[in-house]
Design a protein around this motif. Sequence first.
Motif, PDB file in Angstrom:
ATOM      1  N   SER A   9      -5.974   7.402  -0.647  1.00  0.00           N
ATOM      2  CA  SER A   9      -5.332   7.778   0.399  1.00  0.00           C
ATOM      3  C   SER A   9      -5.701   6.912   1.997  1.00  0.00           C
ATOM      4  N   VAL A  10      -4.742   6.931   2.462  1.00  0.00           N
ATOM      5  CA  VAL A  10      -5.124   6.296   4.143  1.00  0.00           C
ATOM      6  C   VAL A  10      -5.850   7.078   4.886  1.00  0.00           C
ATOM      7  N   ASP A  55      -6.076   2.616  10.728  1.00  0.00           N
ATOM      8  CA  ASP A  55      -6.117   3.314   9.269  1.00  0.00           C
ATOM      9  C   ASP A  55      -6.854   2.236   8.242  1.00  0.00           C
ATOM     10  N   THR A 112      -5.156   3.633  -5.880  1.00  0.00           N
ATOM     11  CA  THR A 112      -5.267   3.390  -4.590  1.00  0.00           C
ATOM     12  C   THR A 112      -5.562   4.631  -3.809  1.00  0.00           C
ATOM     13  N   ALA A 152       0.597  -1.124  -0.171  1.00  0.00           N
ATOM     14  CA  ALA A 152      -0.103  -0.012   0.059  1.00  0.00           C
ATOM     15  C   ALA A 152       0.912   1.245   0.067  1.00  0.00           C
ATOM     16  N   GLY A 205      -0.388   4.829  -0.168  1.00  0.00           N
ATOM     17  CA  GLY A 205      -1.143   5.745   0.398  1.00  0.00           C
ATOM     18  C   GLY A 205      -1.186   7.000  -0.518  1.00  0.00           C
ATOM     19  N   GLN A 214      -7.611   1.935   4.065  1.00  0.00           N
ATOM     20  CA  GLN A 214      -7.170   2.343   2.759  1.00  0.00           C
ATOM     21  C   GLN A 214      -7.712   1.282   1.672  1.00  0.00           C
ATOM     22  N   SER A 229     -11.519   6.881   2.024  1.00  0.00           N
ATOM     23  CA  SER A 229     -10.614   6.189   0.935  1.00  0.00           C
ATOM     24  C   SER A 229     -11.004   5.958  -0.218  1.00  0.00           C
TER      25      SER A 229
END
Length: 155
Positions: free
Chosen positions: A70-71, A78, A68, A47, A49, A80, A144
């Motif tokens: 953002s966290v 967290d 992907t 991952a 971020g 994601q 996310s």
Amino acid sequence: MRRITVWLMSTLAAVVLLFSYRTSLGTAAPAATTAAEGTIADPTTAATGDPSPTGSSGAATSGSTTYTGSVASTRWGDVQVSITVADGKITAVSVPVYPNSNGKDQQINARALPILTRETIAAQSADIDTVSGATITSDGYIESLQAALDAAHLA
């Protein structure tokens, strides 16, 4: 004298109970869930971020791109989300990061994440309902997911 003794003992009991209360404050270890499988498994990619495209996904169809999000930091850890997009449609969703540091987190997210991923694919947007009993994780998931949709220009 008796009142003071009762007050002191009840205060002592309250302090002991307060300090013995355990919370979920651990960090989330990377893991993933897929909508097709509906199970939690180890991630196949790291991952980042960064809500930018990460290239083609081996599990998706040819010509697809994975984005992907953002966290999203939540009270329990967290979250994601990664989406795979082909021909302008979300074809797969994975959750590489989510709260799973204790048994309760694992139990809640084993039930909630497959529901969230199915709803995402059905809705083709971040306009999905939160899962009862997993509201905090659901809110982080949606945050996310929206970042991933924005990166894919599907918002």
